[in-house]
Enzyme design. Sequence first.
Site, PDB file in Angstrom:
ATOM      1  CB  SER A  38      -0.842   0.010   1.282  1.00  0.00           C
ATOM      2  OG  SER A  38      -2.189   0.018   1.002  1.00  0.00           O
ATOM      3  CB  CYS A  42       1.457   9.473  -6.449  1.00  0.00           C
ATOM      4  SG  CYS A  42       0.607   8.157  -7.311  1.00  0.00           S
ATOM      5  CB  VAL A  79       4.241 -15.130  -6.701  1.00  0.00           C
ATOM      6  CG1 VAL A  79       3.714 -16.284  -7.556  1.00  0.00           C
ATOM      7  CG2 VAL A  79       3.378 -14.939  -5.469  1.00  0.00           C
TER       8      VAL A  79
END
Length: 457
Positions: A38, A42, A79
């Site tokens: 999260s 920006c 992953v």
Amino acid sequence: MRLVVVGGVAAGTKAASRARRVDPEAEITVYQEEPEPSISECGLPYFLSGTVSGRDNLIARTPEDFAGKGIDMLVRHRVEEIDAENKKLSVVNLNSGERFEDHYDRLVISTGARAILPPIPGVDLDGVFTLRFLTDADKIRTYVQKHSPKKAVVIGGGYIGLEVAENLHHLGMEVSLIEAAERVALAYGPEVAERVEAHLREKGVTVHAGAKVEELTGDERVRGARFGDQSLETDLVIIGAGVEPSVELAEKAGAEIGETGAIRVDRRMQTSLPGVWAAGDCVETVNLASGEPAWVPLGDTANQMGRVAGTNAVLGTESEGALEFPGVLGTGIFKVFDMGVGKTGLSEEEAERAGFETVSAGMEAASKAGYFPGSGRVFIKLICDSKTSRLLGAEAAGDGADKLIDVCATAIWGRLSCPDLVNIDLAYAPPYGPALSPVIQAATVLSGRLGRNDKGS
Ligand code: FAD
């Protein structure tokens, strides 16, 4: 039902949170390679200068916050492979090195994008950085604290390079911006680029456009940048040479890749693999102004796509409640010093490449009533299709550019024509704008060029 999300920034966390809301029973795990989920990427340029203070302010939610919502957020986990046939994943814990297998019923891929590192000799020198993740900003800040660089070179005149140039300047550095193309802000027309370059120079940033850096020099630490027959001394280099979608994981699993190089999805954000959705900077969408495939890696649309992917992943694409993501206009805005620069839809060059015959009008206007204290100037350019008069794109630079661009984005989204905008009813009072919004003024000029100045529908 077990939902796994790969990548936990904008699209991935939105998909996971939305999935949780839609299905309180689902088992949800997010794998995130970076140490934090999260992250507000920006805000990173402003974190460099300290305009935004406190690293934690850039982390919208921690793994503990996600745990509170019943979402298992595993950071520093990558992953490595998806076995789409058997719905299995190979995962590595980057802290311990442990490798393990996981399985999913539904999968959302939100692996995002990464900064391009151009193959310039010297890019591996100490003091040369890209800026994508919070960990990159940490490295730059540590370097700045340790070495107090006086001179900086920014390579790349896109919006990230421009924002970085401003923020390094705020730190007191002498900043040179080097752009290989003929102008900075290449996604915009030349009128905007000229204004941006002039504003940078006025603020003390040196701009070298049409200059390709061929070598970064130094011993261990970077000391110079060479382009053509020129070279600049520097203590720090930040490369903003663009980003590319991170698609290898999906591609290796057999997902179709679109012509832009990003993952192909349908309107429900489903990939070509059964049970696998994708969202954010790793996917291709459609540009609604041109109807063509588009890859526009931006944070707001990553969130919007994540909402659709997360909902559909738990409900199933065929469900009545399934959502659709229609596409984008590529609406974006950035700030460089005192200038807001925004764009929506197609630039003139992009529209012509897409096969439109265009007519355009660009003009300077007052940003508030001319007599009102603080009234500034804003440039606006509207681009429309000469056959249908439909608005295809708009660009603005200066005071209040954000509002003008959002009005135009809404107009393009609603497929309004340029004459429609001549009599559009927008808000007016002297502190907020001139009596006729610059959008209306430019639309009036453009409608005149189209021979339709008194025919607003
Ligand atoms: P990402 O943010 O790229 O996140 C993907 C995550 O997935 C990454 O953390 C990555 O480590 C992880 N990942 C990748 N592969 C794997 C794997 N195999 N296993 C586990 N994890 C994996 N957008 C705007 O709209 N406005 C702005 O003003 C703006 N400014 C920006 C300024 C900067 C400096 C930068 C860098 C970006 C800016 N953006 C802006 C773009 C915006 O940040 C991105 O569009 C947005 O973050 C995309 O979110 P995402 O979730 O799709 O991908």
